[in-house]
Write an enzyme that holds these catalytic residues in place. Sequence first.
Site, PDB file in Angstrom:
ATOM      1  CB  THR A   1     105.549   0.815  76.329  1.00  0.00           C
ATOM      2  OG1 THR A   1     105.661  -0.612  76.368  1.00  0.00           O
ATOM      3  CG2 THR A   1     106.934   1.443  76.358  1.00  0.00           C
ATOM      4  N   GLY A   2     102.410   1.149  76.771  1.00  0.00           N
ATOM      5  CA  GLY A   2     101.085   0.538  76.714  1.00  0.00           C
ATOM      6  C   GLY A   2     100.396   0.528  78.057  1.00  0.00           C
TER       7      GLY A   2
ATOM      8  N   GLY B   1      94.131  -1.647  80.251  1.00  0.00           N
ATOM      9  CA  GLY B   1      94.504  -3.043  80.425  1.00  0.00           C
ATOM     10  C   GLY B   1      95.486  -3.263  81.558  1.00  0.00           C
TER      11      GLY B   1
ATOM     12  CE1 TYR C   1      99.795  -9.998  70.852  1.00  0.00           C
ATOM     13  CE2 TYR C   1      99.338 -12.270  71.466  1.00  0.00           C
ATOM     14  CZ  TYR C   1      99.600 -10.960  71.822  1.00  0.00           C
ATOM     15  OH  TYR C   1      99.673 -10.621  73.146  1.00  0.00           O
TER      16      TYR C   1
END
Length: 308
Positions: free
Chosen positions: A31-32, A36, A185
């Site tokens: 995921t993601g 990055g 976060y």
Amino acid sequence: MTSEALARAMGSADDTGLGRTVERTPTALLTGSTDGIGAAAAVELGARGWKVYVHGRDRRRGESVADRIRAAAGEAEFLRADLASPAAVRDLAATVRDRTDRLDTLVLNAALAREECRLAWDGVEETFAVNQLAPYLLAHELASLLRASAPARVVVTSSAVHSRGDLDLEEGIDCTGDYDALDAYARSKLANLLFAVELADRFGDVGVSVNAFHPGFVPGSGLYRHVGPLFRVVVTAARVLPFVATSVAEGAEGIVHLSDSTAVEDVTGAYFHGTERTEPDPRVGDPELRARLWSTCATLAGVDPDWP
């Protein structure tokens, strides 16, 4: 295929009945992974001979990463899903189950950081929903596939900032009180670690390991695209300061190591800084706090807490 990827594939391949085993392609969902460290790890795993399901919200970036994996002689498919929606998380899991009968590694890497408080998942603060509830629900939906694929691995991207997190499960995951983006976060990253250790305990000895890691401060990550202008200035400055920032490639090393290295094949419930094992905040060792988080996530995700 590298020696480690080959060992993973051969170690769980089916016997042919002829005194030998059949090499198969190890498979991962990241995921993601459209930019990055997720993208860098996806490309590296592809280069090592893996089939990678690339996940993200942006189809153009996702297809670009899949193309890079194919160019490196790997197999790849892009799957689009917005983790701010529980229905989308369930659909993502259903798509994976439909398209493969094995999942060697599930990498729970997608994350966001918001400057302002927004709600998702029918009233949950969005950072907590995307960074913690979505991984929880996705792991729930894919738990049976992971068990059937044993030995299999789950890799959770956390952060050293988890030590700053205050896990207020009653008032801290909505937008009714004061909101601080870094606090939100940090809360989600503490939750990630608690979840990873609890999931490792619950899987027990069925052959599914669960480990978490801190990639370092990676200003080149897409994580910071939604933060305010002041923090963006800090991120930009960190890119050029020595000994402060971690490159995207370096940050991805933890994902690749925990996904593919035979050195950690018997390790579970651990926390790493990059590829080195380290100790998390002492609260991660609190079974009552882990159980409370697990129960809260089950309620918010609408699942029976008695899993996997």
